[in-house]
Design an enzyme around this catalytic site. Structure first.
Site, PDB file in Angstrom:
ATOM      1  N   GLY A  12     -28.517 -13.866 -46.588  1.00 31.16           N
ATOM      2  CA  GLY A  12     -28.080 -13.375 -47.899  1.00 31.16           C
ATOM      3  C   GLY A  12     -28.084 -11.862 -47.937  1.00 31.16           C
ATOM      4  O   GLY A  12     -28.312 -11.244 -48.975  1.00 31.16           O
ATOM      5  N   ALA A  14     -25.953  -9.582 -47.980  1.00 30.47           N
ATOM      6  CA  ALA A  14     -25.042  -8.819 -48.845  1.00 30.47           C
ATOM      7  C   ALA A  14     -25.350  -9.005 -50.331  1.00 30.47           C
ATOM      8  O   ALA A  14     -24.651  -8.469 -51.185  1.00 30.47           O
ATOM      9  CB  ALA A  14     -23.602  -9.247 -48.572  1.00 30.47           C
ATOM     10  N   GLY A  15     -26.382  -9.751 -50.639  1.00 32.68           N
ATOM     11  CA  GLY A  15     -26.736  -9.988 -52.042  1.00 32.68           C
ATOM     12  C   GLY A  15     -27.546  -8.839 -52.611  1.00 32.68           C
ATOM     13  O   GLY A  15     -27.824  -7.844 -51.935  1.00 32.68           O
ATOM     14  N   ARG A  99     -30.923 -30.467 -61.493  1.00 30.40           N
ATOM     15  CA  ARG A  99     -31.913 -30.044 -60.499  1.00 30.40           C
ATOM     16  C   ARG A  99     -31.650 -30.670 -59.118  1.00 30.40           C
ATOM     17  O   ARG A  99     -31.726 -30.008 -58.091  1.00 30.40           O
ATOM     18  CB  ARG A  99     -33.297 -30.454 -61.007  1.00 30.40           C
ATOM     19  CG  ARG A  99     -34.385 -29.821 -60.239  1.00 30.40           C
ATOM     20  CD  ARG A  99     -35.742 -30.123 -60.876  1.00 30.40           C
ATOM     21  NE  ARG A  99     -36.749 -29.360 -60.202  1.00 30.40           N
ATOM     22  CZ  ARG A  99     -36.996 -28.091 -60.449  1.00 30.40           C
ATOM     23  NH1 ARG A  99     -36.306 -27.450 -61.371  1.00 30.40           N
ATOM     24  NH2 ARG A  99     -37.933 -27.453 -59.775  1.00 30.40           N
ATOM     25  N   GLN A 113     -30.491 -23.858 -41.296  1.00 29.07           N
ATOM     26  CA  GLN A 113     -31.203 -22.626 -40.923  1.00 29.07           C
ATOM     27  C   GLN A 113     -32.531 -22.971 -40.235  1.00 29.07           C
ATOM     28  O   GLN A 113     -32.913 -22.326 -39.257  1.00 29.07           O
ATOM     29  CB  GLN A 113     -31.432 -21.747 -42.158  1.00 29.07           C
ATOM     30  CG  GLN A 113     -30.103 -21.128 -42.637  1.00 29.07           C
ATOM     31  CD  GLN A 113     -30.246 -20.172 -43.805  1.00 29.07           C
ATOM     32  OE1 GLN A 113     -31.335 -19.936 -44.304  1.00 29.07           O
ATOM     33  NE2 GLN A 113     -29.133 -19.627 -44.249  1.00 29.07           N
ATOM     34  N   ASP A 160     -44.906 -12.871 -58.201  1.00 28.37           N
ATOM     35  CA  ASP A 160     -45.736 -13.363 -59.312  1.00 28.37           C
ATOM     36  C   ASP A 160     -47.113 -12.696 -59.270  1.00 28.37           C
ATOM     37  O   ASP A 160     -47.658 -12.298 -60.300  1.00 28.37           O
ATOM     38  CB  ASP A 160     -45.888 -14.890 -59.208  1.00 28.37           C
ATOM     39  CG  ASP A 160     -44.546 -15.566 -58.991  1.00 28.37           C
ATOM     40  OD1 ASP A 160     -43.677 -15.408 -59.856  1.00 28.37           O
ATOM     41  OD2 ASP A 160     -44.350 -16.211 -57.944  1.00 28.37           O
ATOM     42  N   HIS A 188     -43.493 -21.389 -57.337  1.00 27.74           N
ATOM     43  CA  HIS A 188     -42.826 -20.201 -57.897  1.00 27.74           C
ATOM     44  C   HIS A 188     -41.845 -20.692 -58.961  1.00 27.74           C
ATOM     45  O   HIS A 188     -40.650 -20.855 -58.721  1.00 27.74           O
ATOM     46  CB  HIS A 188     -42.081 -19.413 -56.822  1.00 27.74           C
ATOM     47  CG  HIS A 188     -41.229 -18.328 -57.429  1.00 27.74           C
ATOM     48  ND1 HIS A 188     -41.754 -17.245 -58.079  1.00 27.74           N
ATOM     49  CD2 HIS A 188     -39.878 -18.191 -57.542  1.00 27.74           C
ATOM     50  CE1 HIS A 188     -40.785 -16.473 -58.543  1.00 27.74           C
ATOM     51  NE2 HIS A 188     -39.629 -17.038 -58.235  1.00 27.74           N
TER      52      HIS A 188
HETATM   53  P1  NAD Z   1     -27.317 -12.853 -54.757  1.00 32.55           P
HETATM   54  O1  NAD Z   1     -26.444 -13.957 -55.285  1.00 32.55           O
HETATM   55  O2  NAD Z   1     -27.078 -11.442 -55.169  1.00 32.55           O
HETATM   56  O3  NAD Z   1     -27.230 -12.887 -53.160  1.00 32.55           O
HETATM   57  C1  NAD Z   1     -27.332 -14.047 -52.416  1.00 32.55           C
HETATM   58  C2  NAD Z   1     -26.546 -13.816 -51.133  1.00 32.55           C
HETATM   59  O4  NAD Z   1     -26.775 -14.950 -50.303  1.00 32.55           O
HETATM   60  C3  NAD Z   1     -25.045 -13.704 -51.357  1.00 32.55           C
HETATM   61  O5  NAD Z   1     -24.570 -12.519 -50.731  1.00 32.55           O
HETATM   62  C4  NAD Z   1     -24.485 -14.951 -50.682  1.00 32.55           C
HETATM   63  O6  NAD Z   1     -23.230 -14.735 -50.077  1.00 32.55           O
HETATM   64  C5  NAD Z   1     -25.570 -15.220 -49.645  1.00 32.55           C
HETATM   65  N1  NAD Z   1     -25.618 -16.603 -49.147  1.00 32.55           N
HETATM   66  C6  NAD Z   1     -25.373 -17.745 -49.824  1.00 32.55           C
HETATM   67  N2  NAD Z   1     -25.475 -18.797 -49.001  1.00 32.55           N
HETATM   68  C7  NAD Z   1     -25.810 -18.303 -47.790  1.00 32.55           C
HETATM   69  C8  NAD Z   1     -26.033 -18.905 -46.531  1.00 32.55           C
HETATM   70  N3  NAD Z   1     -25.927 -20.219 -46.358  1.00 32.55           N
HETATM   71  N4  NAD Z   1     -26.346 -18.097 -45.489  1.00 32.55           N
HETATM   72  C9  NAD Z   1     -26.418 -16.775 -45.653  1.00 32.55           C
HETATM   73  N5  NAD Z   1     -26.199 -16.144 -46.816  1.00 32.55           N
HETATM   74  C10 NAD Z   1     -25.902 -16.903 -47.879  1.00 32.55           C
HETATM   75  O7  NAD Z   1     -28.810 -13.316 -55.057  1.00 32.55           O
HETATM   76  P2  NAD Z   1     -30.133 -12.424 -55.023  1.00 32.55           P
HETATM   77  O8  NAD Z   1     -30.330 -11.814 -56.341  1.00 32.55           O
HETATM   78  O9  NAD Z   1     -30.140 -11.591 -53.807  1.00 32.55           O
HETATM   79  O10 NAD Z   1     -31.239 -13.590 -54.928  1.00 32.55           O
HETATM   80  C11 NAD Z   1     -31.342 -14.426 -53.803  1.00 32.55           C
HETATM   81  C12 NAD Z   1     -32.295 -15.568 -54.070  1.00 32.55           C
HETATM   82  O11 NAD Z   1     -33.605 -15.109 -54.303  1.00 32.55           O
HETATM   83  C13 NAD Z   1     -31.946 -16.419 -55.299  1.00 32.55           C
HETATM   84  O12 NAD Z   1     -32.133 -17.776 -54.953  1.00 32.55           O
HETATM   85  C14 NAD Z   1     -32.980 -15.996 -56.314  1.00 32.55           C
HETATM   86  O13 NAD Z   1     -33.220 -17.013 -57.270  1.00 32.55           O
HETATM   87  C15 NAD Z   1     -34.157 -15.794 -55.408  1.00 32.55           C
HETATM   88  N6  NAD Z   1     -35.295 -15.024 -55.956  1.00 32.55           N
HETATM   89  C16 NAD Z   1     -36.546 -15.426 -55.621  1.00 32.55           C
HETATM   90  C17 NAD Z   1     -37.657 -14.736 -56.069  1.00 32.55           C
HETATM   91  C18 NAD Z   1     -39.050 -15.145 -55.697  1.00 32.55           C
HETATM   92  O14 NAD Z   1     -39.997 -14.542 -56.247  1.00 32.55           O
HETATM   93  N7  NAD Z   1     -39.303 -16.122 -54.829  1.00 32.55           N
HETATM   94  C19 NAD Z   1     -37.454 -13.617 -56.897  1.00 32.55           C
HETATM   95  C20 NAD Z   1     -36.152 -13.206 -57.221  1.00 32.55           C
HETATM   96  C21 NAD Z   1     -35.063 -13.925 -56.740  1.00 32.55           C
HETATM   97  C1  LMR Z   2     -37.869 -14.329 -60.377  1.00 35.26           C
HETATM   98  O1  LMR Z   2     -39.033 -14.778 -60.383  1.00 35.26           O
HETATM   99  O2  LMR Z   2     -37.590 -13.186 -60.788  1.00 35.26           O
HETATM  100  C2  LMR Z   2     -36.746 -15.191 -59.891  1.00 35.26           C
HETATM  101  O3  LMR Z   2     -37.241 -16.272 -59.155  1.00 35.26           O
HETATM  102  C3  LMR Z   2     -35.894 -15.633 -61.045  1.00 35.26           C
HETATM  103  C4  LMR Z   2     -34.689 -16.419 -60.633  1.00 35.26           C
HETATM  104  O4  LMR Z   2     -34.477 -17.479 -61.252  1.00 35.26           O
HETATM  105  O5  LMR Z   2     -33.951 -16.009 -59.716  1.00 35.26           O
END
Ligand code: NAD
Ligand code: LMR
Length: 329
Positions: A12, A14-15, A99, A113, A160, A188
């Site tokens: 991910g 590029a996200g 869900r 992966q 968290d 989480h």
């Molecule tokens: P985003 O949508 O900006 O970026 C996600 C990227 O993943 C995109 O560029 C997409 O093209 C890429 N992607 C999708 N499927 C893929 C695959 N199979 N292989 C490789 N790349 C792939 O999202 P973000 O804001 O960067 O967030 C990413 C994730 O992190 C989300 O699931 C979000 O909920 C999670 N998150 C978790 C926490 C935590 O505390 N655990 C906190 C914040 C966000």
């Molecule tokens: C966060 O804790 O900020 C994220 O997991 C929220 C979300 O749903 O991407």
């Protein structure tokens, strides 16, 4: 002496989290100021061009520790030789999605992966899953990697943890550096339980310093547990820089150790400690040393905590049953 670069795979890339994360990895914050790194970026085909743009910017920083960037849309290539893997890319929940649909869509990402990690990663691979639902995605990847020691699959609850430290510091008017031994238990998600009963504020028991169970139940716990949603509401996008920062903290602590007299929170496979069913990837208080973590043992769990830990663990068990039902683990 020149050290061999550590291969860090980021999915991910590029996200929005990727954009906040890659520059800090390349500047030495993930592993240490003397550890050279090679970045291996995984994206889906639509994300490759943006990942190339980010790689150009990484080049333009002339980071002394950055020894190369590879970009691929093939997990078998991106995880080849990986020492550290940050699984950030995930399928976000979209309107109308149940869900089960979300778990199934993420199974399509984390299963291949996990299999690629099993086949191609280095023997010392350490995996952090950030993409949500992080704990259960970690379980899916782990199940697809039977040759990798299972404790190498972890899920991120450090955001968290950091949120809880900050809230407690603000409430008690203490610098963040004076807060120790806070724990996030469970998932989480909004059911997580941030526990201050063993925490310390400037060396004193945090629950005694706060002495306000109503604040704990009605303000502190919901503020921490629902902070992700509050950020989305305020920013119009989910937390990115703080999530990237927490990912850096998680891996840095795992590799370099916790400070004496402190611990951290990590989502890790349960060994049955504290009544959490064996194998669930749940958040625990852990200490780390020499690249290994251990659950802090012997903490007394009061009724207030027990009820909340059990509720979050129940949610994790239900998620595990759901992905089992889908044949993902
Ligand atoms: P985003 O949508 O900006 O970026 C996600 C990227 O993943 C995109 O560029 C997409 O093209 C890429 N992607 C999708 N499927 C893929 C695959 N199979 N292989 C490789 N790349 C792939 O999202 P973000 O804001 O960067 O967030 C990413 C994730 O992190 C989300 O699931 C979000 O909920 C999670 N998150 C978790 C926490 C935590 O505390 N655990 C906190 C914040 C966000
Ligand atoms: C966060 O804790 O900020 C994220 O997991 C929220 C979300 O749903 O991407």
């Amino acid at each position: 002496m020149t050290r061999t670069p550590v291969n860090v795979t980021v999915t991910g890339a590029a996200g929005q989290i990727g954009y906040a994360l890659l520059f800090r990895i390349a500047s030495g914050h993930l592993l240490g100021a003397d550890v050279p790194v090679k970045l291996r970026l995984l994206e889906i085909p639509q994300g490759l061009k943006a990942a190339e743009g980010t790689a150009m910017e990484l080049d333009d920083c002339a980071f002394p520790l950055l020894r190369g960037i590879d970009i691929s849309d093939d997990p078998n290539v991106a995880f080849d030789g990986a020492n550290v893997a940050l699984l950030v890319g995930a399928r976000p929940r979209t309107k109308g999605m149940e869900r089960g649909d979300l778990l199934e869509a993420n199974g399509g990402i984390f299963k291949p992966q996990g299999a690629a990690i099993n086949a191609h990663a280095a023997d010392d691979i350490k995996v952090l899953v950030v993409g949500n639902p992080a704990n259960t995605n970690a379980l899916i990847a782990q199940a697809a990697a039977p040759d990798v020691p299972r404790e190498r699959f972890t899920a991120m609850t450090r955001l968290d943890h950091n949120r809880a430290v900050s809230q407690l510091a603000q409430k008690t008017g203490t610098p963040v550096s004076e807060i120790r031994k806070l724990t996030i238990w469970g998932n989480h998600s909004a059911t997580q339980y941030p526990d201050i009963f063993h925490a310390e504020v400037a060396g004193k028991n945090a629950a005694e310093v706060v002495n306000d169970e109503k604040w704990l139940a009605d303000t502190f716990i919901p503020t921490v547990a629902k902070r992700g949603a509050a950020i989305i509401e305020a920013r119009g996008a989910s937390s990115a820089a703080s999530a990237a920062n927490a990912a850096i903290d998680h891996v840095h602590t795992w590799v370099n150790g916790t400070a004496a007299g402190d611990w951290t929170s990590m989502g890790i496979p349960s060994d049955g400690s504290y009544g959490v069913p064996e194998g669930l990837i749940s958040s625990f208080p852990v200490t780390t040393k020499d690249g290994k973590y251990e659950i802090v043992q012997g903490l007394e769990i009061n009724d207030f905590s027990r009820e909340r830990i059990d509720a979050s663990v129940k949610e994790l068990s239900e998620e595990r049953e759901a992905v089992r039902g889908l044949g993902l683990i």
